[in-house]
Write an enzyme that holds these catalytic residues in place. Structure first.
Site, PDB file in Angstrom:
ATOM      1  N   LYS A 116       6.312  54.154  64.115  1.00  0.00           N
ATOM      2  CA  LYS A 116       4.869  54.378  63.993  1.00  0.00           C
ATOM      3  C   LYS A 116       4.123  54.292  65.315  1.00  0.00           C
ATOM      4  CE  LYS A 116       3.843  52.812  59.366  1.00  0.00           C
ATOM      5  NZ  LYS A 116       2.888  51.876  58.772  1.00  0.00           N
ATOM      6  N   GLY A 164       5.151  51.532  52.877  1.00  0.00           N
ATOM      7  CA  GLY A 164       4.788  51.032  51.552  1.00  0.00           C
ATOM      8  C   GLY A 164       3.742  49.943  51.578  1.00  0.00           C
ATOM      9  N   GLU A 200      -3.341  47.287  66.537  1.00  0.00           N
ATOM     10  CA  GLU A 200      -4.450  48.238  66.622  1.00  0.00           C
ATOM     11  C   GLU A 200      -5.728  47.615  66.091  1.00  0.00           C
ATOM     12  OE1 GLU A 200      -2.786  51.684  64.603  1.00  0.00           O
ATOM     13  OE2 GLU A 200      -3.558  51.021  62.691  1.00  0.00           O
ATOM     14  N   LYS A 201      -6.816  48.249  66.403  1.00  0.00           N
ATOM     15  CA  LYS A 201      -8.123  47.800  65.949  1.00  0.00           C
ATOM     16  C   LYS A 201      -8.126  47.848  64.423  1.00  0.00           C
ATOM     17  CE  LYS A 201     -12.595  47.075  66.469  1.00  0.00           C
ATOM     18  NZ  LYS A 201     -12.945  45.745  66.956  1.00  0.00           N
ATOM     19  N   ASN A 290       3.942  61.095  57.452  1.00  0.00           N
ATOM     20  CA  ASN A 290       5.070  60.992  56.533  1.00  0.00           C
ATOM     21  C   ASN A 290       5.808  62.318  56.537  1.00  0.00           C
ATOM     22  OD1 ASN A 290       4.756  58.297  55.586  1.00  0.00           O
ATOM     23  ND2 ASN A 290       2.983  58.982  54.437  1.00  0.00           N
ATOM     24  N   ARG A 292       7.913  63.972  54.743  1.00  0.00           N
ATOM     25  CA  ARG A 292       8.559  64.266  53.455  1.00  0.00           C
ATOM     26  C   ARG A 292       7.488  64.693  52.466  1.00  0.00           C
ATOM     27  NH1 ARG A 292       6.090  59.978  51.022  1.00  0.00           N
ATOM     28  NH2 ARG A 292       6.010  58.078  52.256  1.00  0.00           N
ATOM     29  N   ARG A 336      -1.482  56.632  39.228  1.00  0.00           N
ATOM     30  CA  ARG A 336      -0.084  56.199  39.211  1.00  0.00           C
ATOM     31  C   ARG A 336       0.089  55.185  38.078  1.00  0.00           C
ATOM     32  NH1 ARG A 336       2.347  55.610  45.273  1.00  0.00           N
ATOM     33  NH2 ARG A 336       1.124  57.256  46.258  1.00  0.00           N
TER      34      ARG A 336
HETATM   35  P1  ADP Z   1       2.294  52.225  55.107  1.00  0.00           P
HETATM   36  O1  ADP Z   1       3.124  53.194  55.858  1.00  0.00           O
HETATM   37  O2  ADP Z   1       2.957  50.927  54.873  1.00  0.00           O
HETATM   38  O3  ADP Z   1       1.665  52.809  53.890  1.00  0.00           O
HETATM   39  P2  ADP Z   1      -0.106  52.624  56.680  1.00  0.00           P
HETATM   40  O4  ADP Z   1      -0.068  52.550  58.158  1.00  0.00           O
HETATM   41  O5  ADP Z   1      -0.120  53.988  56.046  1.00  0.00           O
HETATM   42  O6  ADP Z   1       1.101  51.808  56.090  1.00  0.00           O
HETATM   43  O7  ADP Z   1      -1.356  51.803  56.153  1.00  0.00           O
HETATM   44  C1  ADP Z   1      -1.559  51.563  54.764  1.00  0.00           C
HETATM   45  C2  ADP Z   1      -2.989  51.142  54.514  1.00  0.00           C
HETATM   46  O8  ADP Z   1      -3.324  49.955  55.271  1.00  0.00           O
HETATM   47  C3  ADP Z   1      -4.040  52.145  54.934  1.00  0.00           C
HETATM   48  O9  ADP Z   1      -4.243  53.146  53.984  1.00  0.00           O
HETATM   49  C4  ADP Z   1      -5.266  51.249  55.127  1.00  0.00           C
HETATM   50  O10 ADP Z   1      -5.854  50.929  53.890  1.00  0.00           O
HETATM   51  C5  ADP Z   1      -4.669  49.985  55.720  1.00  0.00           C
HETATM   52  N1  ADP Z   1      -4.714  50.023  57.208  1.00  0.00           N
HETATM   53  C6  ADP Z   1      -3.709  50.361  58.040  1.00  0.00           C
HETATM   54  N2  ADP Z   1      -4.104  50.299  59.342  1.00  0.00           N
HETATM   55  C7  ADP Z   1      -5.396  49.921  59.332  1.00  0.00           C
HETATM   56  C8  ADP Z   1      -6.391  49.691  60.361  1.00  0.00           C
HETATM   57  N3  ADP Z   1      -6.127  49.825  61.653  1.00  0.00           N
HETATM   58  N4  ADP Z   1      -7.639  49.324  59.966  1.00  0.00           N
HETATM   59  C9  ADP Z   1      -7.936  49.176  58.658  1.00  0.00           C
HETATM   60  N5  ADP Z   1      -7.051  49.367  57.652  1.00  0.00           N
HETATM   61  C10 ADP Z   1      -5.800  49.740  57.968  1.00  0.00           C
END
Ligand code: ADP
Length: 448
Positions: A116, A164, A200-201, A290, A292, A336
């Site tokens: 990532k 996930g 990250e922020k 993603n 896929r 879901r």
């Molecule tokens: P995964 O691959 O585990 O699904 P993601 O990186 O897609 O993880 O993040 C899943 C969720 O986590 C996002 O949809 C959001 O709700 C929250 N999230 C992730 N990164 C941040 C961020 N920098 N600030 C606020 N919320 C975040």
């Protein structure tokens, strides 16, 4: 076109792929674990091969057994579905070197997006806005402190190999940083076999809006608009819709163009999704890609009028992309339905389904592998059905979803149906005024 495809997956997605194979006149091969003998994907495939005991590691993640199953049955291609080996670059590589077409992007594209933090670097280089944060993996506490000071608290520590909704920690001030940094890395190692974390922020109350993309083998890439996946419990999606009630045509266009740029930068082939977080001012930031097909792909299919699984197979077989970017028509929502008990902290609820009645009618679609008498094994994820509705506008889609949920009857186990009914009645949801904090802060604390 392929004559025979092996489906390296189970559940609703395996069944969904088998149906498309039948439509296209392609023979299908199911693989299954000992826990899935009675599963519909085994019954409806043209052939089925048992690949091992219930634990995923010994069956659905067992690469040699899956390749052997393909060789024994004479399959030419492998569709990985989602989850399991779908984003495993090594698996894609082994398929190719065994003379099997992997229905998905190249191993190189998967690798480029699999980590990532590397993915963010790649997107930054392609001029796609990314969430401010560390350049790559952070290994030293002092670096974590410096970066966090620079971008400002709150920050989020994320596992480079995460997925996930797992492997994330929100840190609100410097005093909490050390403890969380060490724990995040330890947890990442235990859960994903990779201790790498990045920072990250942490955006307050963002929207999760993702763009479906498709690339062919000739350098063409299109986008198929957005899905709003902001209805999440603990960072896991529960309801998705398209179009998003939050963005307008102008933002959609900008996000779509950014997604195409991102996908092109890794020579993307097949179906993929670029996930963005969008803040209150409609600024959007790349979060991850993603590589896929996704669980929530049906909402896109409904509003653009195309079968994405069919398109995946056609593209893998060498067909040129004939899809032009077009605006969504109508409105689609997906709930879901998980075998979980929403009144008991969403605790998994496996076991035998004793009664099963599906809703139906105009604009109602259900993708499921379940039936009355089916026993849900405790070994896999808890998704048992996807209920998708399609209507001319958002309000009618919500009303249709509420009606369909009312009729949907599953007996013998707990499901998330009662929870979805509650969301469909919620005024904020109905008004389209929700973000990723909506479920945890409003619905699940009974503040509605
Ligand atoms: P995964 O691959 O585990 O699904 P993601 O990186 O897609 O993880 O993040 C899943 C969720 O986590 C996002 O949809 C959001 O709700 C929250 N999230 C992730 N990164 C941040 C961020 N920098 N600030 C606020 N919320 C975040």
């Amino acid at each position: 076109m392929f004559k025979k495809i092996l489906i390296a997956n189970r559940g609703e997605i395996a069944l969904r792929i088998i149906r498309v194979c039948r439509e296209l006149g392609i023979k299908s091969v199911a693989v299954y674990s000992e826990a899935d003998r009675e599963s519909l994907h085994v019954k409806f495939a043209d052939e089925a091969v048992c690949i091992g005991p219930p634990p995923s590691r010994e069956s659905y993640l067992n690469i040699p057994r899956i390749i052997a199953a393909a060789e024994i049955t004479g399959a030419e291609a492998i569709h990985p579905g989602y989850g399991f080996l779908a984003e495993n670059a090594n698996f894609a590589e082994i398929c190719t070197s065994s003379g099997l077409k992997f229905i998905g992007p190249s191993a190189d594209s998967i690798s480029a997006m699999g980590n990532k933090s590397l993915a963010k670097e790649t997107m930054k280089k392609a001029n796609v806005p990314v969430i401010p944060g560390s350049d790559g993996v952070v290994t030293k506490l002092q670096d974590a402190v410096d970066i966090s000071r620079e971008i400002g608290f709150p920050v989020i520590i994320k596992a480079v190999a995460g997925g996930g909704g797992k492997g994330m920690r929100i840190v609100r001030d410097e005093a909490e940083l050390e403890k969380n940094f060490i724990m995040a890395s330890t947890e990442a190692e235990a859960a994903f076999g990779d201790p790498g974390v990045y920072i990250e922020k942490y955006l307050e109350q963002p929207h999760h809006i993702e763009i479906q993309v498709f690339g062919d083998n000739y350098g063409n890439v299109v986008h198929m608009n957005e899905r709003d996946c902001s209805v999440q419990r603990r960072h896991q999606k529960l309801i998705e819709e398209s179009p998003s009630p939050f963005i307008n045509a102008e933002v959609r266009k900008k996000m779509g163009e950014a997604a195409i740029k991102g996908a092109k930068s890794v020579n993307y082939q097949g179906a993929g999704t670029i996930e963005f977080l969008v803040d209150k001012e409609h600024n959007f930031y790349f979060m991850e890609m993603n590589t896929r097909i996704q669980v929530e792909h049906p909402v896109t299919e409904q509003v653009i009028g195309r079968d994405l699984i069919k398109l995946q197979i056609e593209i893998a077989a060498g067909k040129k992309l004939d899809h032009k970017v077009k605006n969504p028509v109508g409105h689609a929502i997906e709930c879901r339905i998980n075998a979980e008990d929403p009144s008991n902290n969403f605790r998994p609820s496996p076991g035998e389904i004793t009664g099963f009645h599906l809703p139906g009618g105009y604009g109602v679609r259900i993708d499921t592998h379940c039936y009355a008498g089916y026993r849900i094994p405790p070994n896999y994820d808890s998704l048992i059905a996807k209920l998708i509705v399609y209507a001319p506008d958002r309000k009618s889609a919500i009303d249709k979803m509420a009606a369909a949920l009312e009729e949907f009857t599953i007996e013998g186990i707990h499901t998330t149906i009662p929870f979805h009914k509650k969301v469909m009645k919620n005024e904020l949801f109905r008004a389209g005024k929700y973000d990723t904090s909506f479920l945890d802060n409003i619905i699940l604390t009974n503040k509605e």
